[in-house]
Scaffold this motif. Structure first.
Motif, PDB file in Angstrom:
ATOM      1  N   GLU A 298       0.929   4.066  -3.071  1.00 34.38           N
ATOM      2  CA  GLU A 298       0.428   5.589  -2.700  1.00 34.38           C
ATOM      3  C   GLU A 298       1.758   6.330  -3.103  1.00 34.38           C
TER       4      GLU A 298
ATOM      5  N   LYS B  24      -3.900   3.339  -8.077  1.00 29.68           N
ATOM      6  CA  LYS B  24      -4.774   2.938  -6.952  1.00 29.68           C
ATOM      7  C   LYS B  24      -4.673   1.506  -6.463  1.00 29.68           C
TER       8      LYS B  24
ATOM      9  N   ASN C  77       1.470   6.953  -6.755  1.00 26.22           N
ATOM     10  CA  ASN C  77       0.670   7.858  -7.217  1.00 26.22           C
ATOM     11  C   ASN C  77       0.901   9.110  -6.849  1.00 26.22           C
ATOM     12  N   ASP C  78       1.745   9.409  -5.727  1.00 28.74           N
ATOM     13  CA  ASP C  78       2.116  10.799  -5.352  1.00 28.74           C
ATOM     14  C   ASP C  78       3.115  11.284  -6.441  1.00 28.74           C
TER      15      ASP C  78
ATOM     16  N   TYR D 124       0.900  -1.324  -0.028  1.00 26.20           N
ATOM     17  CA  TYR D 124      -0.127   0.112   0.068  1.00 26.20           C
ATOM     18  C   TYR D 124       0.668   1.281  -0.005  1.00 26.20           C
ATOM     19  N   ASN D 125       1.934   1.231   0.985  1.00 22.74           N
ATOM     20  CA  ASN D 125       2.786   2.430   0.825  1.00 22.74           C
ATOM     21  C   ASN D 125       3.430   2.457  -0.489  1.00 22.74           C
TER      22      ASN D 125
END
Length: 348
Positions: free
Chosen positions: A99, A131, A102-103, A95-96
């Motif tokens: 993310e 996502k 995505n950033d 998940y990290n």
């Protein structure tokens, strides 16, 4: 005396019924007034729309025109999905990482994104969004709850029910997770797949967990194999004793293990034990296959993503709604300003 009491009771009942009737009448009047107020407000709103209909129509047409042109010159967006099953508590790291990707895409740090995904910077620049979300249904949650309960002691099992488990259930608790990539290039997701998975597999902590898990499974496999051999030896020994007993049934010095029923029970117990050991080996093999990788890919990214064609993501739909909303807010503020000026003059 009784006539007076009857008359008094009749008067009390009459007053009670009158109060009930008045209460219902007030309730119905209140409901009627509410509906009248709603209808009145609706009529006023429709009158307001009719008075400014041309302005709203112009805003809508301008929005459709600009939106249609915007859609025609914009690159199409393609969406790709991959379903994975993380092992060794690696889901939080996954998940990290997603993310983080995505950033980078949001901030347009395409060089860093290209290095992280192992693709060319030109390809990385086409990525619009990353996502990740849980991918589970009711059946999977029930199975996970069953597995969770089986690991608890008897006292703890009595204190936990399915509703409590669901209250503390979050995305990370799910077994499967769906990674989504949206980009203007339909193949960039597939080309990034290996790097996304390797970012987890190359983590030293997860590599150590995987190695320890393999050692534990090997030890369990050796123990079960040894136990099965011992059971097989005992079964052979029992068969030999039965043959000796059958050959020397009339001899006073015959070797006996007891009554025939005892022999049969012992054989059944040995057979059941052998079946349990074999079932454990089957479960062990399944666990070995499941934990062979730090991240199991259930469904890979397709070779080409699917074009996103959602109705409310089209500019020719969003822009008219936005412009009409802006016109409505502007006219409402102007009307409110006029009302406040009139109200102030009236008070003065």
């Amino acid at each position: 005396m009784s006539n007076k009491e009857n008359t008094s009771e009749e008067i009390d009942l009459g007053q009670l019924f009158k109060m009930i009737g008045d209460g219902f009448k007030k309730l119905f009047n209140l409901i009627g007034n509410i509906f009248k107020g709603i209808f009145h407000a609706l009529v006023l709103f429709l009158q307001y729309i009719r008075a400014h209909f041309i302005k709203f129509a112009i805003a809508g047409l301008v929005g459709v025109g600009i939106g249609w042109y915007w859609d025609s010159v914009s690159d199409p967006i393609y969406r790709s999905n991959m379903v994975v099953e993380p092992n060794f508590n690696s889901v939080q790291q996954l998940y990290n990482n997603i993310e983080f990707y995505n950033d980078l895409a949001k901030e347009k740090e395409f060089q860093s994104l290209a290095e992280a995904l192992g693709v060319e910077q030109e390809l990385a620049s086409t990525i619009k969004k990353f996502k990740i979300e849980s991918f589970s249904d009711q059946t999977q949650r029930i199975k996970q709850f069953s597995d969770f309960i089986s690991q608890l002691d008897t006292i703890s099992q009595q204190k936990v029910d399915y509703e409590d488990y669901l209250k503390n259930f979050n995305d990370i608790n799910s077994r499967f997770h769906k990674i989504t990539v949206e980009a203007t290039n339909p193949t960039v997701a597939k080309k990034s797949q290996r790097s996304i998975i390797r970012s987890i597999e190359t983590n030293e902590y997860f590599q150590l967990q995987k190695k320890i898990n393999e050692l534990n499974l090997s030890v369990q496999d050796s123990v079960l194999t040894s136990q099965i051999k011992e059971v097989d030896s005992l079964q052979g020994f029992v068969k030999k004793l039965k043959l000796l007993e059958a050959n020397k049934a009339e001899s006073s010095t015959s070797i006996s293990m007891g009554e025939g029923k005892s022999d049969e029970n012992l054989e059944i117990q040995l057979l059941n034990q052998a079946s349990r050991f074999k079932a454990e080996i089957v479960a062990l093999n399944k666990e070995r296959a499941k934990t062979q990788n730090t991240i199991n890919i259930i469904s890979e990214f397709p070779q080409k993503g699917v074009r996103v064609n959602e109705f409310f993501r089209k500019k020719k739909v969003l822009l008219p709604i936005l412009l009409i909303g802006l016109v409505l807010i502007t006219l409402s503020l102007l009307s409110l300003n006029s009302f406040l000026k009139t109200y102030s003059n009236t008070k003065a």
